[in-house]
Scaffold this active site. Structure first.
Site, PDB file in Angstrom:
ATOM      1  N   LEU A  64       0.023  -8.843  -6.710  1.00 44.85           N
ATOM      2  CA  LEU A  64      -1.427  -9.067  -6.669  1.00 44.85           C
ATOM      3  C   LEU A  64      -2.161  -7.726  -6.574  1.00 44.85           C
ATOM      4  CD1 LEU A  64      -1.080 -11.987  -4.140  1.00 44.85           C
ATOM      5  CD2 LEU A  64      -1.753 -12.202  -6.541  1.00 44.85           C
ATOM      6  N   THR A  95       0.667  -3.166  -4.352  1.00 43.21           N
ATOM      7  CA  THR A  95       0.387  -1.943  -3.591  1.00 43.21           C
ATOM      8  C   THR A  95      -0.792  -2.222  -2.675  1.00 43.21           C
ATOM      9  OG1 THR A  95       1.089  -0.624  -5.479  1.00 43.21           O
ATOM     10  CG2 THR A  95      -0.138   0.517  -3.761  1.00 43.21           C
ATOM     11  N   LYS A 170       4.862   4.318  -1.206  1.00 44.30           N
ATOM     12  CA  LYS A 170       4.111   4.111  -2.452  1.00 44.30           C
ATOM     13  C   LYS A 170       2.764   4.843  -2.424  1.00 44.30           C
ATOM     14  CE  LYS A 170       2.536   2.314  -6.255  1.00 44.30           C
ATOM     15  NZ  LYS A 170       2.943   2.868  -7.544  1.00 44.30           N
ATOM     16  N   LYS A 245      -8.215   2.689  -5.794  1.00 39.71           N
ATOM     17  CA  LYS A 245      -7.802   1.887  -4.624  1.00 39.71           C
ATOM     18  C   LYS A 245      -6.637   2.559  -3.909  1.00 39.71           C
ATOM     19  CE  LYS A 245      -4.563  -0.881  -5.086  1.00 39.71           C
ATOM     20  NZ  LYS A 245      -3.477  -1.825  -5.334  1.00 39.71           N
TER      21      LYS A 245
END
Ligand code: NAD
Length: 300
Positions: A64, A95, A170, A245
């Protein structure tokens, strides 16, 4: 084995395709009908809600956009935790904020459901080729249970530590990748303004200390790397909004741990500006198109 797969966007669809190829039976759901149809075209069976996909999965996989989507999909009404059978394992490959992974894992644990965070790197090409790097946070035994499914989608599966630590790895990776793309774009704009051939500069940098994955594989200047998004009108790929983001996740994580960060917030704002000029859904290498010289005879 049935896999309930939730979120069949740019990454989810090729990941579903590889699970199907590896012999898994995939039950998919996405809130966008066209995205779900793309998963069905790859061999998944569609269901009409998150809770149905979760019920149908021996293993639940989510892919998502961001933290709020993951919270809604797992903890919301008719969410994953209302459908998944006790004892089952959920793997979130989005993420997101490490704190959100921990919150979802803890809520799941209280319902006797296990949870791994397993974000990926490698982009859409890696998802298509089944060669994603997968960084996993959670229990080692749970990773072994998920490993056959993860191995259908990725090549390098690395156990980073407890829940949330896959996300930390990540966001650290994407801090480097996002900053590098802005730096490469700035460098090529300067060189072009001085009349340098970008092809020649690429050759120089590729043999020099500035060489970077961003330039080699996702060159922001069109026409220099055939597989780069820039050579296909900046079709994502990885969107400017998603990279902005991710840099935000890195900045928040730095703030939480009181680590001073200067370059990541600057790169994030450049990407946000690019987004506000209509490049949000383009590949993040399109930031290069935004960094045009202002021209004119103004004093410098
Ligand atoms: P995307 O926006 O293309 O796909 C996400 C999908 O989730 C969309 O189809 C959306 O409709 C669906 N969705 C949103 N809320 C939902 C809900 N409640 N229930 C069901 N479906 C829902 O994004 P993407 O590019 O596939 O990226 C997914 C994640 O992977 C992001 O966290 C991104 O940061 C990460 N990622 C992307 C790339 C890349 O190159 N695209 C690379 C590495 C990691």
């Amino acid at each position: 084995m049935n896999i309930g797969f939730i979120g069949t966007g740019a990454m989810g669809v090729p990941m579903v395709a590889n699970l199907v190829k590896a012999g898994f039976s995939v039950v998919a759901y996405d809130i966008v009908p066209a995205a779900l149809a793309a998963a069905v075209a790859c061999g998944a069976r569609a269901v009409g809600s998150t809770v149905e996909a979760a019920k149908a999965g021996d293993l639940v996989v989510t892919m998502l956009p961001s933290s709020s989507h993951v919270v809604k999909a797992y903890l919301g009404d008719e969410g994953v935790l209302e459908g998944v059978a006790p004892g089952r394992l959920c793997v979130d490959m989005s993420t997101i904020e490490p704190a959100t992974s921990k919150l979802v894992a803890e809520t799941a644990r209280r319902r006797n459901v296990r949870f791994l965070d397993a974000p990926v790197s490698g982009g859409v090409p890696g998802a298509v080729a089944g060669t994603l790097a997968i960084m996993v946070g959670g229990d080692a035994a749970d990773l072994e249970e998920a490993r056959p499914a993860l191995a259908a989608m990725g090549k390098n599966i690395i156990h980073v530590g407890p829940v949330g630590s896959g996300e930390v790895a990540k966001l650290c990776n994407n801090l480097i990748a996002g900053v590098a793309m802005v730096a490469v774009s700035e460098a090529f704009r300067i060189a072009e303004a001085f009349g340098l051939d970008p092809r020649v500069l690429t050759e120089v940098v590729s043999k020099s200390s500035g060489n970077t994955w961003a330039m080699e594989h996702n060159h922001p200047v069109p026409g220099l790397v055939a597989k780069a998004a820039s050579s296909n009108d900046y079709a994502p790929g990885f969107t400017t909004d998603l990279m902005a983001k991710d840099l935000g996740l890195a900045v928040n994580a730095a703030r939480e741990q009181r680590v001073p960060v200067v370059v990541a917030p600057a790169a994030q704002q450049v990407l946000r500006l690019a987004s506000s000029h209509g490049l949000g859904r383009k590949d993040f290498s399109a930031v290069y198109t935004f960094l045009k010289p202002s021209g004119g005879e103004a004093p410098v």
